[in-house]
Design an enzyme around this catalytic site. Structure first.
Site, PDB file in Angstrom:
ATOM      1  N   LYS A   1      -1.023  -5.001  -0.436  1.00 46.95           N
ATOM      2  CA  LYS A   1      -0.855  -4.169  -1.685  1.00 46.95           C
ATOM      3  C   LYS A   1       0.331  -3.491  -1.942  1.00 46.95           C
ATOM      4  CE  LYS A   1      -5.483  -4.829  -0.734  1.00 46.95           C
ATOM      5  NZ  LYS A   1      -6.523  -5.498  -1.549  1.00 46.95           N
TER       6      LYS A   1
HETATM    7  C1  LIG Z   1      -7.953  -5.501  -0.385  1.00 48.79           C
HETATM    8  C2  LIG Z   1      -8.847  -5.068  -1.065  1.00 48.79           C
HETATM    9  C3  LIG Z   1      -9.938  -4.449  -0.144  1.00 48.79           C
HETATM   10  C4  LIG Z   1      -9.984  -4.375   1.277  1.00 48.79           C
HETATM   11  O1  LIG Z   1      -8.881  -3.709   1.774  1.00 48.79           O
HETATM   12  P1  LIG Z   1      -8.563  -3.175   3.193  1.00 48.79           P
HETATM   13  O2  LIG Z   1      -7.754  -2.144   3.273  1.00 48.79           O
HETATM   14  O3  LIG Z   1      -7.801  -4.524   3.770  1.00 48.79           O
HETATM   15  O4  LIG Z   1      -9.684  -3.063   3.977  1.00 48.79           O
HETATM   16  C5  LIG Z   1     -10.963  -3.924  -0.873  1.00 48.79           C
HETATM   17  N1  LIG Z   1     -11.382  -4.093  -2.266  1.00 48.79           N
HETATM   18  C6  LIG Z   1     -10.237  -4.723  -2.883  1.00 48.79           C
HETATM   19  C7  LIG Z   1     -10.548  -4.924  -4.494  1.00 48.79           C
HETATM   20  C8  LIG Z   1      -9.158  -5.138  -2.337  1.00 48.79           C
HETATM   21  O5  LIG Z   1      -8.314  -6.024  -3.297  1.00 48.79           O
END
Ligand SMILES: *Cc1c(COP(=O)(O)O)cnc(C)c1O
Length: 382
Positions: A182
């Site tokens: 992210k």
């Molecule tokens: C990456 C992601 C998650 C999970 O995030 P984590 O911090 O790795 O648990 C959940 N929802 C979406 C849409 C994502 O892209």
């Protein structure tokens, strides 16, 4: 030829210094830096309350718990999302019910949510997929009169806007991720934001085993504190090491978004006019941080998505298949037949091109040339 990654976090000496300071302070678990990160994050996202947790996955779990979702409830989710969006309702004993998406944005809409409602629907999890803001207004207009809680999975959305405000600000509760895939990263990490003080307080309590005395308060007291566990809680805490990093990363957010938007515009310009190739763009209702810059290929583009991925890989360019579809995973093959034509179309025909803050225009030109040469190659062959 050097390899081009699909994503790289933007980290520097400031993050190293901040984490080193946290270690030197002697306080490495959840403490003052987590509190500071929560306050800074809430300010940046126009949120009343922010609660730091260990990931977006645990944020989604807690969001459903504090919203009172459980057994016998249905939760509408897009299948077109990372698996955590669908797993969260499953953790609380609710049933995920899949909604299809709009082909332009990759997000659920009021219409697709409406088609998935049942008598037992108590919550909807909407996603800002790949950073593209979900059109919250019509979804709230549908859900609010029915008492359905709107949870925004803003894992990908830091720095995206919806009608001029940060994404997440219009949901009942929003969940964020700081995974390195992210825009902002703390290694692993997550955040909950909400306007409801009672939900934020309960999430704070639950992330720390539902202990009556917080770890910070326990540390302050010389006498052994008499803690109790008022309900079944979790250990979903963020550490001060992560928060130290998050504070520095948050300060970089505007630069990261500006650079990503610049590179995305450059991709769109360079890839326009290739028949059968479509690039993701801003929707009318907001701006994307382009966490994932995806393209859809379809005839007359003569290469399939997987063919194009192989063509890029042979040139040391690491692209990725587009967003997955949860309803096709073995874990959810018991949910029965579903009709999600747009989800299946996009999950089969999209790929994510490399895009990261430090990407040079030279690197980007290599990707563009490879996508263009793939189209030309096939045209000659046919
Ligand atoms: C990456 C992601 C998650 C999970 O995030 P984590 O911090 O790795 O648990 C959940 N929802 C979406 C849409 C994502 O892209």
């Amino acid at each position: 030829m050097s390899r081009i990654n699909v994503m790289q976090p933007w980290l520097g000496e400031e993050e190293i210094a901040a984490v080193a300071d946290a270690i030197r302070s002697g306080w490495v678990a959840q403490g003052p830096r987590v509190l500071e990160f929560e306050r800074a994050f809430a300010r940046r996202m126009d949120a009343q309350h922010a609660v730091a947790v260990s990931s977006c996955t645990t944020a989604l779990h807690l969001a459903l718990v504090v919203a009172g979702i459980g057994n016998h409830d249905d939760v509408v989710v897009p299948s077109f999302s990372f698996i955590a969006t669908t797993n969260a309702p499953t953790y609380v004993g609710a049933r995920p019910v899949f909604a299809d998406i709009d082909p332009e944005t990759g997000n659920v809409t009021a219409d697709t949510v409406k088609a998935a409602l049942t008598e037992r629907t108590r919550a909807v999890i909407v996603v800002d997929q790949g950073g593209v803001p979900c059109d919250l207004g019509p979804i709230r207009a549908l859900c609010d009169p029915l008492g359905i809680v709107v949870i925004e999975d803003a894992a990908c959305g830091a720095g995206s806007t919806y009608r001029g405000a940060p994404v997440g600000a219009r949901a009942d509760i929003a969940c964020w991720s700081f995974h390195p895939r992210k825009l902002l990263t703390t290694g692993e990490g997550g955040m909950i934001t909400t306007a409801r003080a009672a939900w934020a307080d309960r999430a704070r309590h639950l992330r720390e085993h539902a202990m009556s005395v917080s770890a910070a308060d326990r540390h302050q007291s010389v006498l052994p504190p008499a803690e109790e566990y008022t309900e079944v809680g979790f250990n979903y805490r963020m550490t001060d090491l992560q928060a130290a990093m998050g504070l520095v990363q948050l300060g970089r957010l505007d630069d990261i978004v500006a650079r990503r938007r610049e590179l995305a515009a450059r991709y769109r310009e360079a890839l326009s006019g290739i028949p059968g190739l479509r690039c993701i763009d801003d929707p009318d209702h907001g701006t994307s941080n382009f966490q994932s810059f995806w393209v859809e290929v379809a005839p007359p583009y003569r290469l399939t998505r997987d063919g194009l991925l192989a063509h890029l890989a042979a040139r040391e360019i690491s692209a990725r298949r587009g967003i997955m579809a949860a309803h096709r995973q073995p874990a959810y093959d018991t949910t029965g037949p579903v009709s999600l034509p747009v989800t299946e179309r996009l999950t089969d025909n999209t790929l994510i091109l490399p895009l990261f803050h430090q990407m040079t225009e030279h690197d980007q030109d290599r990707v563009v040339d490879a996508v263009r040469s793939a189209a030309a190659l096939e045209e000659k062959r046919s």
